[in-house]
Design a protein around this motif. Sequence first.
Motif, PDB file in Angstrom:
ATOM      1  N   HIS A  21      69.329  66.573 117.138  1.00  0.00           N
ATOM      2  CA  HIS A  21      67.851  67.193 117.383  1.00  0.00           C
ATOM      3  C   HIS A  21      67.515  67.797 118.580  1.00  0.00           C
ATOM      4  CE1 HIS A  21      67.975  65.160 113.247  1.00  0.00           C
ATOM      5  NE2 HIS A  21      68.427  64.253 113.866  1.00  0.00           N
ATOM      6  N   THR A  79      64.491  58.466 109.830  1.00  0.00           N
ATOM      7  CA  THR A  79      64.295  59.700 109.356  1.00  0.00           C
ATOM      8  C   THR A  79      63.745  60.836 110.388  1.00  0.00           C
ATOM      9  OG1 THR A  79      63.976  58.708 106.886  1.00  0.00           O
ATOM     10  CG2 THR A  79      63.246  61.114 107.314  1.00  0.00           C
ATOM     11  N   TRP A  80      64.275  62.068 110.328  1.00  0.00           N
ATOM     12  CA  TRP A  80      64.054  62.822 111.434  1.00  0.00           C
ATOM     13  C   TRP A  80      62.999  64.114 110.802  1.00  0.00           C
ATOM     14  CZ3 TRP A  80      65.109  62.548 116.427  1.00  0.00           C
ATOM     15  CH2 TRP A  80      65.933  61.334 117.138  1.00  0.00           C
ATOM     16  N   THR A  81      62.018  64.434 111.329  1.00  0.00           N
ATOM     17  CA  THR A  81      61.136  65.595 110.866  1.00  0.00           C
ATOM     18  C   THR A  81      60.883  66.553 112.323  1.00  0.00           C
ATOM     19  OG1 THR A  81      59.020  64.367 111.171  1.00  0.00           O
ATOM     20  CG2 THR A  81      60.040  64.791 109.002  1.00  0.00           C
ATOM     21  N   ARG A  82      60.178  67.680 112.357  1.00  0.00           N
ATOM     22  CA  ARG A  82      59.849  68.345 113.332  1.00  0.00           C
ATOM     23  C   ARG A  82      58.355  68.725 113.438  1.00  0.00           C
ATOM     24  NH1 ARG A  82      63.822  69.960 117.670  1.00  0.00           N
ATOM     25  NH2 ARG A  82      65.698  69.719 116.633  1.00  0.00           N
ATOM     26  N   ASP A  85      57.226  72.551 113.889  1.00  0.00           N
ATOM     27  CA  ASP A  85      58.514  73.094 113.766  1.00  0.00           C
ATOM     28  C   ASP A  85      59.620  73.144 115.045  1.00  0.00           C
ATOM     29  OD1 ASP A  85      57.716  74.180 111.206  1.00  0.00           O
ATOM     30  OD2 ASP A  85      56.525  75.330 112.374  1.00  0.00           O
ATOM     31  N   GLU A 264      59.147  76.596 103.141  1.00  0.00           N
ATOM     32  CA  GLU A 264      60.818  76.177 103.481  1.00  0.00           C
ATOM     33  C   GLU A 264      61.124  77.272 104.527  1.00  0.00           C
ATOM     34  OE1 GLU A 264      59.303  74.084  99.696  1.00  0.00           O
ATOM     35  OE2 GLU A 264      59.427  76.239 100.390  1.00  0.00           O
ATOM     36  N   ALA A 267      59.457  76.761 107.962  1.00  0.00           N
ATOM     37  CA  ALA A 267      59.973  75.923 108.744  1.00  0.00           C
ATOM     38  C   ALA A 267      61.431  76.329 109.363  1.00  0.00           C
ATOM     39  CB  ALA A 267      60.038  74.685 107.906  1.00  0.00           C
TER      40      ALA A 267
END
Length: 635
Positions: A21, A79-82, A85, A264, A267
């Motif tokens: 990441h 759990t990974w998110t941005r 973005d 979608e 992102a």
Amino acid sequence: MTSTESLTTFAPVIDAPETLHPTGNLLVSLPELDEHGVCRSIGIVSEAERGVLAAVGGEQGVLAPSVTVDGSAVTPSFTWTRVADWVPHAEASVTGGIVTAEWVAPLSRGGTSDAGVVARLSYRNETDAPQHVDLRWSGQWASTVVHHFRAKQLAVTLATRDDPWTGARAVYAGAERLLLAVSWRPGAGAAHDENAPANGWAVTRSASVAPGETLDLDVYVGVAPEPDGSGATALHLRRRGFDALRADTRAWLSAHGPRFDSPELTARARLNLFFCFFYGQADCLDTGRTVALTSRSPRYYVSGAFWSRDVYWWAFPAVLLTDATRARRVLVASIENAGEDIAQHALYITGGRLYPGFELDELCIPLLALWRYVDATGDRGVVSEPAVQRLFGTFERELAEVFDAELGLYGTMLLPTDDPTDHPFTATNNALVAVALRIVGRLTGDADLVARGEALAERLAEAFVHEAPTEGTTSAPGSGEHRWAWAIDADGEPEWREEPPLSLRTLAYWGVVDETDAAFATTLRWLVTDYAYHYDGPFPGAGAPHFASPSAFDLGNRMLTGNADLGDPVAAFVATPMDTGIACESWHPDTGIAVTGAAMASVAGFVAWTAWADAVGHRQWDDPFPLPGADGSRP
């Protein structure tokens, strides 16, 4: 005994793809942030070292989180998110609570990068009773490497200094000459742990956490060429505070780059756009000099170097979509850095030949970037820049040296995959020459150059359209079908080949053939029926000998030209896993996971801007290329 001498440098295959990441800004990068939240290295770009310089961590990286609750170590499965973005955010539910972590490479609201990173580790008590919680950020600087292509470990001394003046611990590399320093400062309520390893650091915070309450641990990491600067930078970041730095960074990210109708697609495109923006160009930490490069990530197999084609064809439009003011600076500075070597295969980031070899596409493509900038912004003043004026002279001089008067065409030593050829007169390269001649003519008011470009464009079908071979193809014997050859040799003999980095698919984009032309239609059909490096599967596409898998170049070409012969290319862009959502050189047709060229920032930019080109109907090189509105929408 016989031997075969290889004169190619093909892309190495990735044996074990990783889930990483990356994040960063224009001064500092965290390219190897793994799924456990361990940051393995901190990178900067150095003018003195002419490449990417990195502090590489030991077994636990340069920055790693750890959590202990009531005396027991917690192992979160994140759990990974941005966020916005770009900013990596990790969260995990554990027995009794929730662990979160976030890493911010700070940006001001005006876009200025701070030379550092801030990170927050948090624990929220989800039980009905108080918990004793220990939070810790720690790491160790184990080695120092420099990248121009591959990593070279530097034989430098590492030293540690605790600085009561700034309240930071510094580790720095160098003896007679200082190279790089990194300093760590704890946030509110935290302290240095004196039991940190050699050439390492740790900041900790412990407290009893009531039910429903959260404990935060912030760390402020400053980076500079020497320890006083890194310590002062860490103190500066602490003065600003994590919340303000995060808010300003999120605000800048949210205000830049395009948005699409699909969340979608938005992102995916913006992640690739920001990866290109922050890894495909940078400011040198030691001097502030602006440089462009294919990728500053050590995961890319030829990291820390400049290719004209990569920068101006694949990456530059993405930089332009993100920040037009920055794009001008990058355009002028990189042309100045490259100088008269701009058409050579690969250069050091500050100029000078790293991997010699003339490439015709690399001579022409800076002019397309110049045209696109002027067309998108209306800023014709850039044409008067001394570096741009010198580029015009270099272009005409180099072009004259590779002109074959008998064929009326221009030759190259290396192909767009950087490999040598014995068929030097390629169709798409000559189409690009025709475009470049018209661009210089239009920007300088030279009608003769415009006419030369138009005449060359008209000449190409005569030179490159040949009767298609029938052996090993779907063409019926004696059918007389014609298609575009990839290239011809000095005798006019065709080569039936494809190179996705400057594909036969793009002939209509360069304006040398109409999309309805029969020979062009036959060419497109061949690319998906008989081309040896076409791959079917859930994630199909074209590769080349250089990368024998479906490629992001091919995907970008299909978005750019609106070609749906393999299905909707924009939907494929969203669906293909690639390199944890970031484009790579090529991927496996069955899994869509990176096979070659992970962390290739320029190609991430290519698929991002070609998705935008598809959305705004940009189908030929001189079609308008509108920049997004203030809210990121199509104008």
